[in-house]
Design a protein around this motif. Structure first.
Motif: not given
Length: 199
Positions: A17-18, A23-24, A102-104, A109-110
């Motif tokens: 994931i990192s 966006e991806l 940024a992934s967190l 958000r989702l």
């Protein structure tokens, strides 16, 4: 968060994931969340892999599966525990320090937008997964001795139900009924079937 038997797969998932842009990652999460909300029949790993390649991110097939597995476990566990977005991110930060900030933020958000729908879908699935009947067999016989029949030589029906428990194990249950009990049972089953056709 996901503390499963396959911790090495989860760790590989966090490492993979990192490598994803926000966006991806968001696009991948949308696939997973759509499935968990019952909007799609499954998760198309080939489509997700194609999206990674178009974005210039190269993974082995196992790497794509690790990402999908990690996100699926994360969202399922969050839905089962009915976590808020803040609680989800907090648990991920504690358990998986390799997940970028940024992934967190994307996951927060989702989950804020779609977490409630995932939770409600999981509740529905849990209710529907209780002992699904896969086969019903019956046979007519004559009672030679019975507590339910008033006299000997009375007809009875033996009913054999085969059903799948939520664990996936197939179980068998059998019981006997008088003819009138069987007719009542049949009538109720027809009513249930009629109601289910309208759902």
């Amino acid at each position: 968060m996901p503390t499963t038997e396959d911790s090495s797969g989860v760790n590989k998932g966090t490492e993979s994931i990192s490598r994803l842009s926000p966006e991806l990652l968001a696009e991948t999460c949308q696939h997973i969340l759509s499935y968990l909300q019952g909007q799609t029949r499954g998760i198309d790993s080939a489509e997700i892999s194609d999206g990674f390649q178009r974005a210039g991110v190269r993974f082995e097939q196992d790497g794509v599966q690790d990402v999908i597995r990690f996100l699926l476990l994360t969202f399922r566990a969050a839905g089962k525990s009915k976590l808020s977005a803040d609680e989800l991110v907090s648990r991920l930060e504690k358990g998986h320090s390799k997940v970028p900030k940024a992934s967190l933020q994307v996951l927060h958000r989702l989950w804020s937008e779609r977490g409630a729908l995932v939770c409600s879908q999981q509740e529905v699935q849990a209710m529907l997964s209780i002992n699904q009947i896969v086969d019903i067999q019956w046979k007519l016989g004559m009672a030679m001795s019975s507590d339910a029949c008033r006299s000997l030589n009375s007809p009875y029906v033996t009913l054999l139900l085969k059903f799948v428990e939520p664990s996936g194990q197939i179980c068998h249950r059998s019981f006997e009924m008088t003819i009138s009990q069987f007719q009542n049972f049949h009538k109720q089953f027809k009513e249930i079937a009629a109601v289910m056709e309208t759902v």
